[in-house]
Design a protein around this motif. Structure first.
Motif, PDB file in Angstrom:
ATOM      1  N   GLN A 162      17.727 -31.459 -24.861  1.00  0.00           N
ATOM      2  CA  GLN A 162      17.186 -31.521 -26.227  1.00  0.00           C
ATOM      3  C   GLN A 162      17.685 -30.273 -26.930  1.00  0.00           C
ATOM      4  N   ASN A 163      18.718 -30.403 -27.732  1.00  0.00           N
ATOM      5  CA  ASN A 163      19.371 -29.240 -28.307  1.00  0.00           C
ATOM      6  C   ASN A 163      18.636 -28.692 -29.521  1.00  0.00           C
ATOM      7  N   ASN A 164      18.073 -29.582 -30.332  1.00  0.00           N
ATOM      8  CA  ASN A 164      17.337 -29.189 -31.527  1.00  0.00           C
ATOM      9  C   ASN A 164      16.098 -30.051 -31.682  1.00  0.00           C
ATOM     10  N   THR A 165      15.093 -29.527 -32.364  1.00  0.00           N
ATOM     11  CA  THR A 165      14.044 -30.390 -32.874  1.00  0.00           C
ATOM     12  C   THR A 165      14.621 -31.106 -34.096  1.00  0.00           C
ATOM     13  N   THR A 166      13.920 -32.115 -34.605  1.00  0.00           N
ATOM     14  CA  THR A 166      14.447 -32.783 -35.798  1.00  0.00           C
ATOM     15  C   THR A 166      14.423 -31.837 -36.990  1.00  0.00           C
ATOM     16  N   LEU A 167      13.412 -30.981 -37.082  1.00  0.00           N
ATOM     17  CA  LEU A 167      13.366 -30.005 -38.178  1.00  0.00           C
ATOM     18  C   LEU A 167      14.574 -29.077 -38.119  1.00  0.00           C
ATOM     19  N   GLU A 168      14.879 -28.575 -36.933  1.00  0.00           N
ATOM     20  CA  GLU A 168      16.029 -27.681 -36.772  1.00  0.00           C
ATOM     21  C   GLU A 168      17.328 -28.398 -37.123  1.00  0.00           C
ATOM     22  N   PHE A 169      17.431 -29.658 -36.697  1.00  0.00           N
ATOM     23  CA  PHE A 169      18.650 -30.428 -36.952  1.00  0.00           C
ATOM     24  C   PHE A 169      18.871 -30.613 -38.449  1.00  0.00           C
ATOM     25  N   PHE A 170      17.825 -31.019 -39.166  1.00  0.00           N
ATOM     26  CA  PHE A 170      17.955 -31.194 -40.613  1.00  0.00           C
ATOM     27  C   PHE A 170      18.286 -29.861 -41.293  1.00  0.00           C
ATOM     28  N   ARG A 171      17.616 -28.802 -40.874  1.00  0.00           N
ATOM     29  CA  ARG A 171      17.807 -27.511 -41.516  1.00  0.00           C
ATOM     30  C   ARG A 171      19.252 -27.020 -41.393  1.00  0.00           C
ATOM     31  N   LEU A 172      19.908 -27.316 -40.268  1.00  0.00           N
ATOM     32  CA  LEU A 172      21.289 -26.875 -40.073  1.00  0.00           C
ATOM     33  C   LEU A 172      22.213 -27.403 -41.166  1.00  0.00           C
ATOM     34  N   GLY A 173      22.023 -28.655 -41.566  1.00  0.00           N
ATOM     35  CA  GLY A 173      22.846 -29.223 -42.620  1.00  0.00           C
ATOM     36  C   GLY A 173      22.587 -28.577 -43.962  1.00  0.00           C
ATOM     37  N   TYR A 174      21.305 -28.351 -44.273  1.00  0.00           N
ATOM     38  CA  TYR A 174      20.969 -27.741 -45.562  1.00  0.00           C
ATOM     39  C   TYR A 174      21.438 -26.293 -45.624  1.00  0.00           C
ATOM     40  N   GLU A 175      21.333 -25.611 -44.503  1.00  0.00           N
ATOM     41  CA  GLU A 175      21.812 -24.228 -44.448  1.00  0.00           C
ATOM     42  C   GLU A 175      23.318 -24.160 -44.685  1.00  0.00           C
ATOM     43  N   ALA A 176      24.040 -25.205 -44.244  1.00  0.00           N
ATOM     44  CA  ALA A 176      25.482 -25.246 -44.492  1.00  0.00           C
ATOM     45  C   ALA A 176      25.778 -25.416 -45.978  1.00  0.00           C
ATOM     46  N   ALA A 177      24.867 -26.069 -46.697  1.00  0.00           N
ATOM     47  CA  ALA A 177      25.040 -26.227 -48.144  1.00  0.00           C
ATOM     48  C   ALA A 177      24.818 -24.902 -48.848  1.00  0.00           C
ATOM     49  N   ASP A 178      23.859 -24.121 -48.380  1.00  0.00           N
ATOM     50  CA  ASP A 178      23.568 -22.807 -48.958  1.00  0.00           C
ATOM     51  C   ASP A 178      22.740 -22.031 -47.945  1.00  0.00           C
ATOM     52  N   PRO A 179      23.206 -20.853 -47.513  1.00  0.00           N
ATOM     53  CA  PRO A 179      22.482 -20.082 -46.504  1.00  0.00           C
ATOM     54  C   PRO A 179      21.023 -19.822 -46.857  1.00  0.00           C
ATOM     55  N   LYS A 180      20.703 -19.776 -48.149  1.00  0.00           N
ATOM     56  CA  LYS A 180      19.320 -19.489 -48.525  1.00  0.00           C
ATOM     57  C   LYS A 180      18.373 -20.622 -48.107  1.00  0.00           C
ATOM     58  N   LEU A 206      13.613 -27.494 -56.955  1.00  0.00           N
ATOM     59  CA  LEU A 206      14.394 -27.420 -55.714  1.00  0.00           C
ATOM     60  C   LEU A 206      15.247 -28.668 -55.549  1.00  0.00           C
ATOM     61  N   ILE A 207      14.656 -29.828 -55.794  1.00  0.00           N
ATOM     62  CA  ILE A 207      15.362 -31.094 -55.598  1.00  0.00           C
ATOM     63  C   ILE A 207      16.532 -31.217 -56.567  1.00  0.00           C
ATOM     64  N   GLU A 208      16.313 -30.856 -57.827  1.00  0.00           N
ATOM     65  CA  GLU A 208      17.390 -30.931 -58.817  1.00  0.00           C
ATOM     66  C   GLU A 208      18.520 -29.962 -58.469  1.00  0.00           C
ATOM     67  N   GLU A 209      18.144 -28.759 -58.037  1.00  0.00           N
ATOM     68  CA  GLU A 209      19.157 -27.777 -57.631  1.00  0.00           C
ATOM     69  C   GLU A 209      19.973 -28.302 -56.456  1.00  0.00           C
ATOM     70  N   PHE A 210      19.274 -28.888 -55.481  1.00  0.00           N
ATOM     71  CA  PHE A 210      19.950 -29.398 -54.295  1.00  0.00           C
ATOM     72  C   PHE A 210      20.881 -30.559 -54.654  1.00  0.00           C
ATOM     73  N   GLN A 211      20.447 -31.436 -55.517  1.00  0.00           N
ATOM     74  CA  GLN A 211      21.277 -32.575 -55.920  1.00  0.00           C
ATOM     75  C   GLN A 211      22.550 -32.112 -56.626  1.00  0.00           C
ATOM     76  N   LYS A 212      22.430 -31.095 -57.474  1.00  0.00           N
ATOM     77  CA  LYS A 212      23.615 -30.551 -58.152  1.00  0.00           C
ATOM     78  C   LYS A 212      24.572 -29.922 -57.145  1.00  0.00           C
TER      79      LYS A 212
END
Length: 346
Positions: A162-180, A206-212
């Motif tokens: 089990q390499n990641n929890t689902t929270l960790e897995f999702f967060r990795l992608g978002y962190e790649a979009a912006d480290p913050k 947050l959602i609008e910023e992320f979509q842009k």
């Protein structure tokens, strides 16, 4: 003495053709599977074992694959082992809070906070709807992903992880979009995966910023690359090791016999992946699916007329329509059942 040696020699000569026949049969099925897998637009691996005869067949069964949600089976097994040891009460109820919500698959995410299922219910949803909210609740309940991995190592599995929890897995992608985005709370991450007003309304900015940000192709590609990178996989597996884990459930050695029977009942109630392994089958199958963007897997026990068949089927690097691969998985499962059942009607 001479008659004793003659008897021993005769017995030895009788055994040699049987072994050779078994090896030849296994080799024939492996070649058949290899031909089937070559038609799929993926890199695929499969492990098959008939528990009645012991015959095995495989293609790339020792290769490492992205487990996707099939690794959730390991958390289920550990939970039942802890229950057998009276270290975890599966009748205990758990109140699902906003911070528990996870995106992706499952049904808990469509309900208001405050649901109060038993841990047995949580395990059931983790398996039959691959519920990610349920998954992270149960990973925490068994002691965290490190506890899952200790159990697997102690049981002799070299790759299953089990390499990641689902929270960790999702967060990795978002962190790649912006480290913050590494600092996002669970509720924030879920808000990016839902339209529930309870989560969306307080986070419009947050959602609008992320979509842009993700409208930029380069950013979207970075996210995809992060989620598909081997180091970031949700879990690791080989078809053979997953097959061994399933076999231990079927044989009643993964936990107590009662617990194994309950795990099989849950796997038999699977609600996902009807066009994968079960697609062309009319015999029962207890199974667990798993998929991410370029991955589609299915593993389980097929209850054929000739006996139980363990099968672990992994497909990564999809280069064509997902439906094409999943339909192919169904054809392979039917081929395996026909092979062992001698073409008897299912």
């Amino acid at each position: 003495m001479r008659s004793t040696w003659a008897f021993a020699l005769a017995l030895l000569l009788q055994l040699i053709p049987v072994d050779a026949t078994a090896q030849s049969a296994s080799s024939n099925l492996s070649r058949l599977l290899e031909a089937e897998l070559s038609r799929l637009p993926t890199r695929s691996g499969i492990y098959v074992k008939h528990l009645g005869t012991g015959e095995e067949a495989s293609v790339r069964a020792n290769d490492e694959f992205e487990s996707a949600s099939t690794i959730k089976v390991a958390t289920m097994v550990l939970a039942y082992r802890l229950a057998d040891e009276r270290k975890l009460d599966l009748n205990q109820r758990y109140v699902i809070k906003q911070a528990d919500y996870r995106g992706g698959s499952g049904i808990f995410r469509f309900n208001d906070p405050g649901l109060n299922p038993t841990l047995r219910d949580v395990i059931t949803q983790m398996i039959i709807t691959s519920d990610n909210t349920a998954t992270d609740i149960m990973i925490a309940k068994v002691g965290g992903k490190d506890a899952v991995n200790r159990f697997l190592r102690d049981a002799g599995y070299q790759v299953l992880r089990q390499n990641n929890t689902t929270l960790e897995f999702f967060r990795l992608g978002y962190e790649a979009a912006d480290p913050k985005y590494k600092a996002l709370k669970p509720e924030d991450i879920f808000a990016l995966n839902t339209d529930l007003p309870l989560f969306v309304e307080p986070r419009r900015a947050l959602i609008e910023e992320f979509q842009k940000r993700t409208a930029d192709k380069e950013v979207a590609q970075r996210m995809s690359a992060a989620w598909s990178a081997k180091a970031n996989w949700f879990g690791w597996a080989t078809p053979r090791e997953m097959g061994r884990l399933l076999e231990s459930i079927e044989l009643g050695t993964a936990a107590s016999r009662q617990s194994c029977d309950e795990m099989k009942r849950i796997l038999l109630a699977q609600q996902s992946g009807v066009i994968k392994l079960p697609h062309y089958l009319t015999v029962p199958i207890a199974h667990k699916t798993g998929e991410t963007g370029t991955v589609t897997n299915d593993v389980g026990m097929i209850y054929a007329h000739s006996g139980t068949i363990v099968i672990a089927f992994y497909n990564v690097e999809l280069a064509g329509p997902r439906a094409e691969t999943e339909d192919g998985m169904g054809r392979v499962a039917r081929t395996v059942v026909d092979y062992f059942d001698g073409g008897k009607p299912q």
